[in-house]
Design a protein around this motif. Structure first.
Motif, PDB file in Angstrom:
ATOM      1  N   THR A 178       0.916  -1.150   0.184  1.00 17.50           N
ATOM      2  CA  THR A 178       0.073  -0.116   0.070  1.00 17.50           C
ATOM      3  C   THR A 178       0.826   1.293   0.143  1.00 17.50           C
ATOM      4  O   THR A 178       1.615   1.401   0.804  1.00 17.50           O
ATOM      5  N   TYR A 179       0.677   2.332  -0.843  1.00 23.86           N
ATOM      6  CA  TYR A 179       1.257   3.372  -0.790  1.00 23.86           C
ATOM      7  C   TYR A 179       0.162   4.407  -0.724  1.00 23.86           C
ATOM      8  O   TYR A 179      -0.895   4.603  -1.395  1.00 23.86           O
ATOM      9  N   GLU A 180       0.221   5.186   0.110  1.00 23.39           N
ATOM     10  CA  GLU A 180      -0.865   6.385   0.499  1.00 23.39           C
ATOM     11  C   GLU A 180      -0.172   7.729   0.821  1.00 23.39           C
ATOM     12  O   GLU A 180       0.771   7.902   1.592  1.00 23.39           O
ATOM     13  N   CYS A 181      -0.990   8.533   0.178  1.00 27.22           N
ATOM     14  CA  CYS A 181      -0.471   9.976   0.342  1.00 27.22           C
ATOM     15  C   CYS A 181      -1.567  10.839   0.838  1.00 27.22           C
ATOM     16  O   CYS A 181      -1.406  12.158   0.933  1.00 27.22           O
ATOM     17  N   ILE A 220       3.991   5.518   3.638  1.00 25.19           N
ATOM     18  CA  ILE A 220       2.939   6.582   4.041  1.00 25.19           C
ATOM     19  C   ILE A 220       3.939   7.875   4.035  1.00 25.19           C
ATOM     20  O   ILE A 220       4.756   7.816   4.553  1.00 25.19           O
ATOM     21  N   GLY A 252       5.658   8.231  -6.702  1.00 27.21           N
ATOM     22  CA  GLY A 252       4.475   8.144  -6.405  1.00 27.21           C
ATOM     23  C   GLY A 252       3.444   9.395  -6.595  1.00 27.21           C
ATOM     24  O   GLY A 252       2.256   9.662  -6.210  1.00 27.21           O
ATOM     25  N   PRO A 259      -1.901   7.826  -4.802  1.00 20.33           N
ATOM     26  CA  PRO A 259      -2.112   6.390  -4.256  1.00 20.33           C
ATOM     27  C   PRO A 259      -2.446   5.078  -5.001  1.00 20.33           C
ATOM     28  O   PRO A 259      -3.379   5.045  -5.711  1.00 20.33           O
ATOM     29  N   ARG A 318      -2.498   0.282  -4.554  1.00 17.46           N
ATOM     30  CA  ARG A 318      -2.191  -0.881  -3.744  1.00 17.46           C
ATOM     31  C   ARG A 318      -2.001  -2.005  -4.725  1.00 17.46           C
ATOM     32  O   ARG A 318      -2.535  -1.858  -5.913  1.00 17.46           O
ATOM     33  N   THR A 323      -6.727   1.542  -7.455  1.00 19.54           N
ATOM     34  CA  THR A 323      -6.620   2.919  -7.278  1.00 19.54           C
ATOM     35  C   THR A 323      -7.744   3.523  -7.057  1.00 19.54           C
ATOM     36  O   THR A 323      -8.810   2.791  -7.148  1.00 19.54           O
TER      37      THR A 323
END
Length: 278
Positions: free
Chosen positions: A110-113, A168, A213, A217, A219, A232
């Motif tokens: 997971t990449y989350e901004c 994160i 990124g 964000p 996943r 997305t």
């Protein structure tokens, strides 16, 4: 639009799950040769309430489910249908397919901004986030969303372990959603989860000369069949991605992000310093 009856319960826009539950109640009622009016005193709810449930416009209360199961001799079917409904009650329609995939995944990246991922949120953070996003949720809706988010966190401790990687943005924490006390509790939660043997937690620092990124964000998860699927999400929408070319692109970006972000040990150090400054 929503309406409220004498029970104080709000009606909602129908969805497939509510309709299916309503059809289940209707089928058992007809099997018992009962009208809605005849069912009313047996379950202790108004005709309007029964009709709203059957039309898929109302989430049934636990008491209604129990009474309907008993009165209509539901063979456990009504309770099973209600259990499925409650699992999805606090879940946005566009997220449902991804949530189902998550339950059987063996790896999840997971990449989350934008905000802290739901799997890592504290109850106070979740409530603060839900409270501030229009249209404002009713107390019932907010409770359902918080309950679902917290329930999903059992995936972190599921055995055999699922391999989790979270990246994160530091800015998400620095925002202090809910205030300093909520943020301190949130950082404690992140530090705690980061110690789990199946979790890698990385922070992308505020200053990063290279960043893979910038498109937002996303996943990635690996299924039991060792296939990869992506996801997305935007405003009121979400997309499950299965095209191999798109999955390859997301893998490349995630690999870059893991290099560009602080490693797990340095991320934990940054979190502790951030907590100390609150």
């Amino acid at each position: 639009m929503k309406s409220v009856d004498e029970n104080g319960d709000a009606e909602v826009e129908p969805d497939d799950d509510l309709r299916n539950f309503g059809e289940t109640i209707k089928a058992f009622r007809k099997r018992a040769n009962l009208t809605q009016e005849q069912l009313r005193p047996l379950v202790g709810y108004s005709v309007q309430y029964v009709a709203s449930v059957e039309q898929g416009r109302r989430h049934p209360s636990t008491r209604f489910v129990d009474r309907a199961e008993e009165v209509l001799d539901g063979f456990g079917v009504i309770r099973i249908a209600a259990k499925r409904l409650s699992r999805r009650r606090g879940l946005a329609k566009w997220f449902r397919r991804w949530a189902e995939l998550e339950e059987d995944a063996i790896a999840l990246n997971t990449y989350e901004c934008r905000s802290i991922p739901g799997l890592l949120q504290t109850e106070a953070y979740a409530r603060a986030q839900i409270r501030d996003v229009p249209p404002l949720a009713t107390a019932e809706q907010a409770e359902a969303r918080v309950t679902f988010r917290l329930a999903r966190q059992t995936l972190l401790l599921k055995t055999p372990y699922v391999a989790f990687s979270f990246i994160i943005e530091q800015a998400v924490i620095e925002r202090q959603t809910g205030g300093p006390e909520v943020t301190r509790e949130l950082i404690d939660r992140l530090l705690e989860v980061g110690k789990l043997p199946n979790v890698d937690l990385q922070i992308m620092p505020l200053i990063s000369l290279e960043h893979a990124g910038t498109d937002g964000p996303f996943r990635l998860l690996e299924t039991q069949e060792h296939e990869w699927v992506g996801y997305t999400e935007g405003q009121q929408s979400g997309q499950v991605i299965s095209d191999p070319k798109d999955i390859s692109l997301l893998h490349q970006r995630y690999a870059k992000l893991r290099i560009q972000a602080l490693n797990p040990a340095d991320s934990a150090g940054l979190l502790m310093r951030m907590r100390g400054s609150l």
